[in-house]
Motif scaffolding. Structure first.
Motif, mmCIF file in Angstrom:
data_model
loop_
_atom_site.group_PDB
_atom_site.id
_atom_site.type_symbol
_atom_site.label_atom_id
_atom_site.label_comp_id
_atom_site.label_asym_id
_atom_site.label_seq_id
_atom_site.Cartn_x
_atom_site.Cartn_y
_atom_site.Cartn_z
ATOM 1 N N TYR A 1 2.527 -11.259 11.036
ATOM 2 C CA TYR A 1 1.424 -11.193 12.022
ATOM 3 C C TYR A 1 1.858 -11.835 13.341
ATOM 4 O O TYR A 1 1.514 -11.367 14.425
ATOM 5 N N ARG A 2 2.638 -12.900 13.234
ATOM 6 C CA ARG A 2 3.138 -13.560 14.441
ATOM 7 C C ARG A 2 4.094 -12.642 15.211
ATOM 8 O O ARG A 2 4.087 -12.605 16.454
ATOM 9 N N ALA A 3 4.936 -11.906 14.486
ATOM 10 C CA ALA A 3 5.900 -11.016 15.157
ATOM 11 C C ALA A 3 5.158 -9.919 15.940
ATOM 12 O O ALA A 3 5.552 -9.575 17.056
ATOM 13 N N ILE A 4 4.078 -9.405 15.362
ATOM 14 C CA ILE A 4 3.303 -8.379 16.077
ATOM 15 C C ILE A 4 2.653 -9.002 17.329
ATOM 16 O O ILE A 4 2.602 -8.379 18.393
ATOM 17 N N THR A 5 2.199 -10.239 17.188
ATOM 18 C CA THR A 5 1.581 -10.939 18.331
ATOM 19 C C THR A 5 2.597 -11.092 19.455
ATOM 20 O O THR A 5 2.298 -10.838 20.628
ATOM 21 N N LEU A 6 3.819 -11.489 19.085
ATOM 22 C CA LEU A 6 4.883 -11.642 20.079
ATOM 23 C C LEU A 6 5.189 -10.298 20.738
ATOM 24 O O LEU A 6 5.374 -10.220 21.967
ATOM 25 N N ALA A 7 5.214 -9.236 19.931
ATOM 26 C CA ALA A 7 5.505 -7.905 20.493
ATOM 27 C C ALA A 7 4.430 -7.507 21.508
ATOM 28 O O ALA A 7 4.750 -6.937 22.562
ATOM 29 N N ALA A 8 3.184 -7.817 21.210
ATOM 30 C CA ALA A 8 2.093 -7.492 22.150
ATOM 31 C C ALA A 8 2.261 -8.298 23.437
ATOM 32 O O ALA A 8 2.113 -7.764 24.546
ATOM 33 N N GLN A 9 2.613 -9.577 23.270
ATOM 34 C CA GLN A 9 2.832 -10.433 24.452
ATOM 35 C C GLN A 9 3.960 -9.855 25.311
ATOM 36 O O GLN A 9 3.821 -9.705 26.530
ATOM 37 N N GLN A 10 5.071 -9.501 24.651
ATOM 38 C CA GLN A 10 6.233 -8.981 25.392
ATOM 39 C C GLN A 10 5.913 -7.665 26.083
ATOM 40 O O GLN A 10 6.439 -7.358 27.154
ATOM 41 N N ALA A 11 5.035 -6.859 25.462
ATOM 42 C CA ALA A 11 4.693 -5.551 26.037
ATOM 43 C C ALA A 11 3.582 -5.680 27.083
ATOM 44 O O ALA A 11 3.184 -4.680 27.697
ATOM 45 N N GLY A 12 3.062 -6.903 27.245
ATOM 46 C CA GLY A 12 2.004 -7.113 28.226
ATOM 47 C C GLY A 12 0.681 -6.472 27.809
ATOM 48 O O GLY A 12 -0.137 -6.094 28.659
ATOM 49 N N ILE A 13 0.470 -6.354 26.512
ATOM 50 C CA ILE A 13 -0.760 -5.747 25.993
ATOM 51 C C ILE A 13 -1.762 -6.850 25.659
ATOM 52 O O ILE A 13 -1.386 -7.868 25.070
ATOM 53 N N ALA A 14 -3.023 -6.649 26.040
ATOM 54 C CA ALA A 14 -4.048 -7.645 25.704
ATOM 55 C C ALA A 14 -4.174 -7.706 24.176
ATOM 56 O O ALA A 14 -4.218 -6.666 23.519
ATOM 57 N N TYR A 15 -4.256 -8.932 23.645
ATOM 58 C CA TYR A 15 -4.263 -9.095 22.180
ATOM 59 C C TYR A 15 -5.451 -8.386 21.524
ATOM 60 O O TYR A 15 -5.385 -7.951 20.392
ATOM 61 N N ASP A 16 -6.560 -8.290 22.283
ATOM 62 C CA ASP A 16 -7.754 -7.675 21.690
ATOM 63 C C ASP A 16 -7.864 -6.181 21.989
ATOM 64 O O ASP A 16 -8.868 -5.552 21.685
ATOM 65 N N ASP A 17 -6.824 -5.605 22.584
ATOM 66 C CA ASP A 17 -6.815 -4.149 22.812
ATOM 67 C C ASP A 17 -6.299 -3.500 21.517
ATOM 68 O O ASP A 17 -5.102 -3.256 21.346
ATOM 69 N N GLU A 18 -7.239 -3.252 20.599
ATOM 70 C CA GLU A 18 -6.845 -2.843 19.246
ATOM 71 C C GLU A 18 -6.018 -1.569 19.230
ATOM 72 O O GLU A 18 -5.058 -1.446 18.470
ATOM 73 N N GLN A 19 -6.381 -0.612 20.071
ATOM 74 C CA GLN A 19 -5.662 0.671 20.046
ATOM 75 C C GLN A 19 -4.252 0.536 20.604
ATOM 76 O O GLN A 19 -3.305 1.103 20.051
#
Ligand code: DC
Length: 229
Positions: free
Chosen positions: A41-59
């Motif tokens: 779950y942490r790795a996915i969080t990091l990937a979202a951070q790196q991609a500049g995606i808001a964490y709560d943007d589920e899609q």
């Protein structure tokens, strides 16, 4: 190893109860594969951070999943974690990731994707898998289910000591509040909240040494798997 002899040990419980420390030692002793699902779950969080995606943007987070490969390799004192072949062992423990991983873990698409990956690992190896929903959702038929708990005060102190060892200074009271907030979020989310499986055995690690907890769980594993040997 034949299919019948594969063993699944599920260790669930709240943040900083000692799950990963205990699971890693047991996995080494038993020669099972240790799967740290929180790291996934942490790795996915990091990937979202790196991609500049808001964490709560589920899609948008869901759309990232097919491109993400997560691998583990044994290591001391912690297991190595790789995201698309890049080592992220330390990066996934940043404060930014720690404070946002609950949002990612509440995303149903993320959970469905990671649960499938976790089941595939358990189908291929004997595993000790730690997380929040292993005994209830990921491996409901696991012969050994442990629910590891410790008081909030002790968990905050453990995290404090870990931080000091890493040269980070975060006040104990702040850590206590963060742990309480994460407990609340993890226990109240709609999908797979942190709950004890009916057939899990609760092990309270408050005031216990690592050796004592390992010995106790080792006894439970031996008892629960004696018919499988
Ligand atoms: O165990 P950890 O602190 O590394 O877990 C990180 C986060 O991931 C935590 O907020 C709970 C969540 N998690 C989860 O929802 N389900 C799991 N199986 C493992 C972790």
């Amino acid at each position: 190893m034949s299919e019948e002899k594969r063993v699944q040990v599920a260790i669930d419980g709240p943040a900083s109860a000692g799950k990963s420390t205990i699971a890693k030692i047991l996995a080494k002793q038993l020669s099972y594969v240790y799967v740290d699902t929180g790291a996934m779950y942490r790795a996915i969080t990091l990937a979202a951070q790196q991609a500049g995606i808001a964490y709560d943007d589920e899609q948008a987070v869901a759309a990232l999943l097919p491109q993400l490969q997560i691998d583990f390799a044994p290591g001391e004192p912690v297991q190595h974690v790789f995201l698309n072949q890049e080592e992220v062992t330390e990066a996934i423990r940043s404060t930014e990731v720690t404070n946002n991983v609950s949002t990612i873990a509440a995303n149903p698409a993320v959970r469905a994707d990671l649960v499938a990956r976790q089941r595939a690992m358990a189908a291929a190896h004997s595993v000790i898998m730690d997380g929040r929903d292993i005994g209830t959702t990921v491996l409901p038929a696991a012969p050994v289910k442990i629910f590891l708990v410790a008081s909030v005060a002790e968990r905050a102190e453990r995290r404090y000591r870990e931080n000091v060892a890493k040269g980070m200074t975060v006040e104990l009271a702040t850590l206590k509040k963060e742990i309480e907030a994460r407990d609340y979020k993890d226990s109240h989310r709609a999908v797979s909240p942190l709950v004890k499986a009916d057939d899990a055995i609760t092990v309270d690690t408050t005031g216990q040494s690592i050796e004592q907890v390992v010995a106790r769980i080792q006894t439970i594993i031996t008892e629960k798997t004696k018919d499988q040997a």
